[in-house]
Design a protein around this motif. Sequence first.
Motif, short mmCIF file in Angstrom:
data_model
loop_
_atom_site.label_atom_id
_atom_site.label_comp_id
_atom_site.label_asym_id
_atom_site.label_seq_id
_atom_site.Cartn_x
_atom_site.Cartn_y
_atom_site.Cartn_z
N ASP A 78 0.85 -1.19 0.00
CA ASP A 78 0.00 0.00 0.00
C ASP A 78 0.89 1.25 0.00
OD1 ASP A 78 -1.80 2.03 0.33
OD2 ASP A 78 -2.64 1.30 2.22
N PRO A 79 1.06 1.90 -1.16
CA PRO A 79 1.95 3.07 -1.23
C PRO A 79 1.44 4.29 -0.48
CG PRO A 79 0.82 2.74 -3.32
CD PRO A 79 0.48 1.57 -2.46
N SER A 80 0.18 4.24 -0.01
CA SER A 80 -0.34 5.40 0.73
C SER A 80 0.19 5.43 2.16
CB SER A 80 -1.86 5.37 0.75
OG SER A 80 -2.35 4.27 1.51
N LEU A 81 0.70 4.31 2.65
CA LEU A 81 1.28 4.27 4.00
C LEU A 81 2.72 4.77 3.96
CD1 LEU A 81 0.07 0.82 5.42
CD2 LEU A 81 -0.72 3.11 6.08
N PRO A 82 3.20 5.41 5.03
CA PRO A 82 4.61 5.82 5.06
C PRO A 82 5.52 4.59 5.05
CG PRO A 82 3.60 6.11 7.21
CD PRO A 82 2.49 5.76 6.26
N THR A 83 6.66 4.74 4.39
CA THR A 83 7.51 3.57 4.14
C THR A 83 8.95 3.83 4.57
OG1 THR A 83 6.15 2.91 2.24
CG2 THR A 83 8.40 2.03 2.34
N ILE A 84 9.47 2.89 5.36
CA ILE A 84 10.90 2.88 5.72
C ILE A 84 11.60 1.88 4.80
CG2 ILE A 84 12.53 1.97 7.44
CD1 ILE A 84 11.87 4.73 8.08
N GLY A 85 12.75 2.27 4.27
CA GLY A 85 13.47 1.38 3.38
C GLY A 85 14.93 1.24 3.78
N ILE A 86 15.50 0.08 3.47
CA ILE A 86 16.94 -0.14 3.56
C ILE A 86 17.35 -0.89 2.30
CG2 ILE A 86 17.08 -0.19 6.08
CD1 ILE A 86 17.28 -3.29 5.88
N TYR A 87 18.60 -0.73 1.90
CA TYR A 87 19.12 -1.55 0.81
C TYR A 87 20.61 -1.79 1.03
CZ TYR A 87 20.71 2.87 -1.47
OH TYR A 87 21.29 4.08 -1.77
N GLY A 88 21.08 -2.95 0.56
CA GLY A 88 22.47 -3.35 0.77
C GLY A 88 22.55 -4.63 1.57
N LYS A 89 23.77 -4.99 1.89
CA LYS A 89 24.00 -6.25 2.64
C LYS A 89 23.53 -6.09 4.08
CE LYS A 89 28.08 -7.27 -0.20
NZ LYS A 89 28.27 -5.94 -0.82
N LEU A 90 23.19 -7.23 4.69
CA LEU A 90 22.76 -7.27 6.08
C LEU A 90 23.94 -7.57 7.00
CD1 LEU A 90 19.52 -9.44 5.82
CD2 LEU A 90 19.63 -6.96 6.12
N GLY A 91 23.76 -7.29 8.28
CA GLY A 91 24.77 -7.65 9.27
C GLY A 91 24.59 -6.86 10.55
N LEU A 92 25.18 -7.36 11.62
CA LEU A 92 25.13 -6.63 12.90
C LEU A 92 25.75 -5.26 12.76
CD1 LEU A 92 26.06 -9.47 15.44
CD2 LEU A 92 23.84 -8.31 15.23
N ALA A 93 26.94 -5.21 12.10
CA ALA A 93 27.65 -3.93 11.94
C ALA A 93 26.93 -3.00 10.97
CB ALA A 93 29.09 -4.17 11.48
N LYS A 94 26.00 -3.54 10.19
CA LYS A 94 25.21 -2.71 9.27
C LYS A 94 24.03 -2.05 9.98
CE LYS A 94 27.34 -3.59 5.31
NZ LYS A 94 27.90 -2.53 4.45
N GLY A 95 23.82 -2.41 11.24
CA GLY A 95 22.69 -1.84 11.99
C GLY A 95 21.36 -2.46 11.61
N SER A 96 21.38 -3.58 10.86
CA SER A 96 20.14 -4.20 10.36
C SER A 96 19.25 -4.66 11.51
CB SER A 96 20.48 -5.39 9.47
OG SER A 96 21.47 -5.07 8.53
N PHE A 97 19.85 -5.28 12.52
CA PHE A 97 19.05 -5.83 13.61
C PHE A 97 18.67 -4.74 14.62
CE2 PHE A 97 21.25 -9.31 11.62
CZ PHE A 97 20.29 -10.31 11.58
#
Length: 722
Positions: A242-261
């Motif tokens: 649903d594009p009417s809702l506000p959206t948070i996005g990330i892109y790139g590799k995952l990892g603890l040091a990436k702040g993903s978790f």
Amino acid sequence: MEGIRTLKICFIGKYAPIQGGVSRENFWSAYALAQAGFEVHVVTNAQEVEYQYRTLEDAWFGHPQAHLKATARGKLTIHTSSSSLKHSYIPWANPFVTKLATMATEVITAYGCDLICGYYLEPYGVAAYLASRWTGVPYGLRHAGSDVGRLLLCPDLQTTYIQTILAADYIFTARSTLRRFLHLGIDLDKLYFPARSSLPTTYFHPDAPPLDINALVALVCRSVPETRYRGIYHRFADKPFDPSLPTIGIYGKLGLAKGSFDLLKALKQLHETGFKFNFLALTQGRLQTMFDFAQCIEEYGLTPATWLLPFIPHWSIPNFIRACTAVCFLERDFPIKIHQPGVPGEVFACGTCLILSQEIAEKQFYREKLRSGYNAYIVDARNISYLAATLKTALENPPASREIGMHGYYDISAGTEDFPAFVDNLASSFTIIQQDVVLRRNSMSIAEMQACLARLYVDDSFRMLFDLAPEASLDAYKLTDEEIAALKGIDKKMLQRFAASLKAKRRERLKYVYPLLFHLPGIDINRYFTRFYHLYPAKPHDSTLSRIQEFGSFMEQCLTTDEDTPPYASEIARYERLCHAAAFLPTPEDAFTHINATPATATTPLTLEDRPIIRPGCYAEMFAYDIVKIAHALREQQESGNLQTGQYYFVFQQVEIATHPKIFAVSSATYDLFMLCDGSHTIATLIHKMEKRFGREDLEKELLQMLQHLSSLRMIGVAKHE
């Protein structure tokens, strides 16, 4: 681009569909050089990349190649390796170095390439080295973060990489690694800063159309096997976006040091408040990390709001960014200190709100322009509650977030991204490098030739041997067949031509290092330079750093007695020599083995038994004039004012990741104390010496405070006890 010669270049490196910053840089650099009129051949193993790091390939994304063919003055050709059962051997490994070196050699030979450029040491740099050895074509290297920050530190790989680096004709370096290459033994003349890259602004701009997420989800379901990552992409694709809702996005590799978790924990807190949002994660990577990430999403109750998506081509990233209300980049505690991710610049270029970790914000060259809450949000990713509150602020008012994103665009991106200028600068850079490499190769040989000529002029026995057996007499010199023939005919014109080019190049280098000296009124700089050049002629494997320092010392001595120059002329030479020494002369801490070391922030209290020592990269000098004030006036083309002679004390200090030093004015007492810090005296002894010098017995507290202050400024350290 007047004066720029179009070249044929063989790039060996990552390329689409490989995901990541190096692949992106190679892609757009090759694209830019083709636009500039170069003939570019990319030799790559991109089609063999494992699925964990491979972007989707589909006509739905389009491709910049079509635009390039229609507009470029040059040509871009991709040569990619392939896998075969015939490549099998035991123990098995994909023979990438052999494949790439073979392909590159064939391409270079078939198309007559002028230069080779290998980006990333393994396998591309090593393949570039081999192809150069087999073809005689000069090669250069460009490094990333993980190759010099991790692979180069592996004892079982190090020798190959070091030999590959030492043999290179040119190296693209960063300010963070310049002195490290100098420490390794690379001559300064072989080191170049790459042209400042720019995103292609026809793709990265605030009006880029948002990606149709539902169409992308449908494409993923059609083209990605359900067996991949145990079907996690399909698991999260069972609902409409649903594009009417506000959206948070990330892109790139995952990892603890990436702040993903960290982000998932913050989204969990936000979700528990009942706030409705979308979460788009455009990501791939290690199998276990992906499984853990998906499991956390499900355990935190985020599945209804989440879409996991695989990597897409770099030229479609702007459309993904524009589909988001805000994009997070939360890297922290990253083990490779020189890592410089490009994600923040991409988000700024699209005018989308960026939520950025403090660690990455501090690494940016535009860090002084960042204002949290105005043109980005700067957060400590480990502070989950604060991160959750920031996410809510960004999502609950999308128009305000868009305004923040546009502030980021105007403050950061609009004045930075200039792809046409990047095209010109990159083409100019390679043209200069090619000219420099030819001159360096000739100068190495010409230096041998000059030595042989000089001996022919002064050594009767050698001259007689040369007359009787020229080949035998020249065996001691490393000469090409053409040079041997030239010596037999004493072709002085050829020698003069190369010698003149070499002399002009050296003069330009010295002028760059000593700009104030070269423009100082009253100095016949050409006469002094010619005299210096005759005293220090070209020699094989000459050190540019040594020559630069020797020129400064030479000019100091000459100008001391030159009455036609300003009285401070000699001190200007010394000032510029010290500035260069503090900025460029490597110290033990510049070794690659220290590349990931974190500088100490806290200062250990000094004791009377400590033996203070001046830290490498610090130089203290006394001048007869306020030379810093005079230098500033000369740079601004102002009058120096009323010059007063006296005793002026300055400390020149090396700065991490900078090519200019800090300069501190200090008192005579501080200078005396500083110069006593040679590592052989305890602080108690230093205090005794200083009290004796000043005829006082109550200086312990004051001197301890001063030494502690010098230590906090990292001007002095403590010598280790033997």
